[in-house]
Scaffold this motif. Sequence first.
Motif, PDB file in Angstrom:
ATOM      1  N   TYR A   8       0.833  -1.198   0.000  1.00 20.79           N
ATOM      2  CA  TYR A   8       0.000   0.000   0.000  1.00 20.79           C
ATOM      3  C   TYR A   8       0.876   1.259   0.000  1.00 20.79           C
ATOM      4  O   TYR A   8       0.703   2.157  -0.824  1.00 20.79           O
ATOM      5  CB  TYR A   8      -0.937  -0.006   1.212  1.00 20.79           C
ATOM      6  N   VAL A   9       1.817   1.311   0.918  1.00 18.38           N
ATOM      7  CA  VAL A   9       2.699   2.477   1.029  1.00 18.38           C
ATOM      8  C   VAL A   9       3.520   2.650  -0.242  1.00 18.38           C
ATOM      9  O   VAL A   9       3.678   3.772  -0.751  1.00 18.38           O
ATOM     10  CB  VAL A   9       3.608   2.361   2.272  1.00 18.38           C
ATOM     11  N   ALA A  10       4.029   1.558  -0.800  1.00 20.44           N
ATOM     12  CA  ALA A  10       4.859   1.639  -2.006  1.00 20.44           C
ATOM     13  C   ALA A  10       4.060   2.151  -3.200  1.00 20.44           C
ATOM     14  O   ALA A  10       4.576   2.935  -4.015  1.00 20.44           O
ATOM     15  CB  ALA A  10       5.469   0.276  -2.314  1.00 20.44           C
ATOM     16  N   ILE A  11       2.805   1.750  -3.335  1.00 19.49           N
ATOM     17  CA  ILE A  11       1.977   2.189  -4.460  1.00 19.49           C
ATOM     18  C   ILE A  11       1.591   3.660  -4.302  1.00 19.49           C
ATOM     19  O   ILE A  11       1.642   4.429  -5.271  1.00 19.49           O
ATOM     20  CB  ILE A  11       0.755   1.257  -4.610  1.00 19.49           C
ATOM     21  N   VAL A  12       1.259   4.079  -3.095  1.00 20.05           N
ATOM     22  CA  VAL A  12       0.972   5.493  -2.847  1.00 20.05           C
ATOM     23  C   VAL A  12       2.234   6.322  -3.098  1.00 20.05           C
ATOM     24  O   VAL A  12       2.183   7.397  -3.705  1.00 20.05           O
ATOM     25  CB  VAL A  12       0.429   5.711  -1.419  1.00 20.05           C
ATOM     26  N   ASP A  13       3.385   5.815  -2.673  1.00 17.32           N
ATOM     27  CA  ASP A  13       4.648   6.515  -2.880  1.00 17.32           C
ATOM     28  C   ASP A  13       4.980   6.637  -4.373  1.00 17.32           C
ATOM     29  O   ASP A  13       5.511   7.661  -4.809  1.00 17.32           O
ATOM     30  CB  ASP A  13       5.782   5.814  -2.132  1.00 17.32           C
ATOM     31  N   LEU A  14       4.669   5.610  -5.157  1.00 19.68           N
ATOM     32  CA  LEU A  14       4.910   5.663  -6.598  1.00 19.68           C
ATOM     33  C   LEU A  14       4.116   6.812  -7.225  1.00 19.68           C
ATOM     34  O   LEU A  14       4.653   7.601  -8.009  1.00 19.68           O
ATOM     35  CB  LEU A  14       4.541   4.333  -7.251  1.00 19.68           C
ATOM     36  N   ALA A  15       2.837   6.946  -6.869  1.00 22.90           N
ATOM     37  CA  ALA A  15       2.009   8.038  -7.393  1.00 22.90           C
ATOM     38  C   ALA A  15       2.541   9.394  -6.938  1.00 22.90           C
ATOM     39  O   ALA A  15       2.592  10.353  -7.724  1.00 22.90           O
ATOM     40  CB  ALA A  15       0.559   7.857  -6.962  1.00 22.90           C
ATOM     41  N   SER A  16       2.960   9.481  -5.689  1.00 28.44           N
ATOM     42  CA  SER A  16       3.517  10.740  -5.175  1.00 28.44           C
ATOM     43  C   SER A  16       4.826  11.091  -5.867  1.00 28.44           C
ATOM     44  O   SER A  16       5.081  12.261  -6.178  1.00 28.44           O
ATOM     45  CB  SER A  16       3.744  10.644  -3.664  1.00 28.44           C
ATOM     46  N   GLN A  90      -3.764  -2.846  -9.160  1.00 25.80           N
ATOM     47  CA  GLN A  90      -4.588  -1.835  -9.808  1.00 25.80           C
ATOM     48  C   GLN A  90      -4.785  -0.706  -8.801  1.00 25.80           C
ATOM     49  O   GLN A  90      -4.884  -0.955  -7.597  1.00 25.80           O
ATOM     50  CB  GLN A  90      -5.974  -2.401 -10.175  1.00 25.80           C
ATOM     51  N   SER A  91      -4.863   0.512  -9.291  1.00 25.65           N
ATOM     52  CA  SER A  91      -5.185   1.636  -8.411  1.00 25.65           C
ATOM     53  C   SER A  91      -5.747   2.778  -9.241  1.00 25.65           C
ATOM     54  O   SER A  91      -5.680   2.762 -10.473  1.00 25.65           O
ATOM     55  CB  SER A  91      -3.959   2.112  -7.621  1.00 25.65           C
ATOM     56  N   LYS A  92      -6.294   3.742  -8.536  1.00 26.64           N
ATOM     57  CA  LYS A  92      -6.789   4.966  -9.163  1.00 26.64           C
ATOM     58  C   LYS A  92      -6.120   6.119  -8.444  1.00 26.64           C
ATOM     59  O   LYS A  92      -6.073   6.151  -7.206  1.00 26.64           O
ATOM     60  CB  LYS A  92      -8.303   5.061  -9.022  1.00 26.64           C
ATOM     61  N   THR A  93      -5.590   7.067  -9.209  1.00 28.03           N
ATOM     62  CA  THR A  93      -4.981   8.254  -8.627  1.00 28.03           C
ATOM     63  C   THR A  93      -5.696   9.477  -9.169  1.00 28.03           C
ATOM     64  O   THR A  93      -5.609   9.763 -10.368  1.00 28.03           O
ATOM     65  CB  THR A  93      -3.471   8.339  -8.965  1.00 28.03           C
ATOM     66  N   SER A  94      -6.418  10.174  -8.313  1.00 24.33           N
ATOM     67  CA  SER A  94      -7.056  11.422  -8.706  1.00 24.33           C
ATOM     68  C   SER A  94      -6.037  12.542  -8.531  1.00 24.33           C
ATOM     69  O   SER A  94      -5.268  12.547  -7.561  1.00 24.33           O
ATOM     70  CB  SER A  94      -8.278  11.693  -7.831  1.00 24.33           C
ATOM     71  N   VAL A  95      -6.030  13.471  -9.495  1.00 27.14           N
ATOM     72  CA  VAL A  95      -5.075  14.577  -9.417  1.00 27.14           C
ATOM     73  C   VAL A  95      -5.777  15.907  -9.643  1.00 27.14           C
ATOM     74  O   VAL A  95      -6.716  16.015 -10.422  1.00 27.14           O
ATOM     75  CB  VAL A  95      -3.908  14.451 -10.429  1.00 27.14           C
ATOM     76  N   GLY A 123      10.859  -2.842  -6.981  1.00 31.16           N
ATOM     77  CA  GLY A 123       9.634  -2.315  -6.394  1.00 31.16           C
ATOM     78  C   GLY A 123       8.523  -2.228  -7.427  1.00 31.16           C
ATOM     79  O   GLY A 123       8.575  -2.855  -8.475  1.00 31.16           O
ATOM     80  N   TRP A 124       7.504  -1.447  -7.140  1.00 27.25           N
ATOM     81  CA  TRP A 124       6.360  -1.297  -8.037  1.00 27.25           C
ATOM     82  C   TRP A 124       6.656  -0.294  -9.135  1.00 27.25           C
ATOM     83  O   TRP A 124       7.301   0.721  -8.900  1.00 27.25           O
ATOM     84  CB  TRP A 124       5.135  -0.834  -7.246  1.00 27.25           C
ATOM     85  N   ARG A 125       6.171  -0.605 -10.352  1.00 27.91           N
ATOM     86  CA  ARG A 125       6.277   0.285 -11.509  1.00 27.91           C
ATOM     87  C   ARG A 125       4.941   0.270 -12.242  1.00 27.91           C
ATOM     88  O   ARG A 125       4.155  -0.678 -12.124  1.00 27.91           O
ATOM     89  CB  ARG A 125       7.381  -0.161 -12.480  1.00 27.91           C
TER      90      ARG A 125
END
Length: 145
Positions: A8-16, A90-95, A123-125
Motif C-alpha cells: 500500500y505504502v509503495a503504491i501510494v509513494d509511486l504516485a507521489s 490496480q489503483s486509481k490516482t485522482s489529481v 519495487g512497483w512500476r
Amino acid sequence: MTIDPADYVAIVDLASTYCDAVNRGAAAQIGQLFGEDGILTGVTQLAGQSERVLSGENEIQAFFQPMLDGVMIHQTPSVSNIRVDNSRAQSKTSVVEYVRMKGYPLMLYIGDYYDSLVRIPDGWRYARRRLEVRNIAALSEVASG
C-alpha cells in the motif's frame, strides 16, 4: 481483500513520486517509474498533440522533456482503490493540477489516472497508466463561477 501495508505504502509513494517528478520537471525520473514496456495514455492531448500511446521509459521521457521546460506545474495526488494480486496491482490516482505556461492564464486540470502496476525486483512500476481529464478551466473562470 487485505493488502500488505508495505505494498500500500509503495503504491501510494509511486504516485507521489510521479507527481513530484512532474512538478520538478524531472522527465527522466518520470520515465523510470514505468516498467520496461510500460504504457502511458491520455497525456499527449494536454500538450496540444493528438492522442497517442507512449510506450517505454525512453518514449515517455522524450515526451515530457520538452513539455516540462519553462512550464510551472503543481500536481497533487490522491490514491484510492488499490488492489494487489501477487506481483500485479490496480489503483486509481485522482489529481488536481495547476499549470502556468508563459503567456497563458493559470489553468486548473482535474482528472484521474487508472493504473495497472507490476512488481519488479526494485519495487512497483506502472505497467499501464491512463489519464482521464474530467475538467479543465482557467483559474479566472473558476473564481468567477
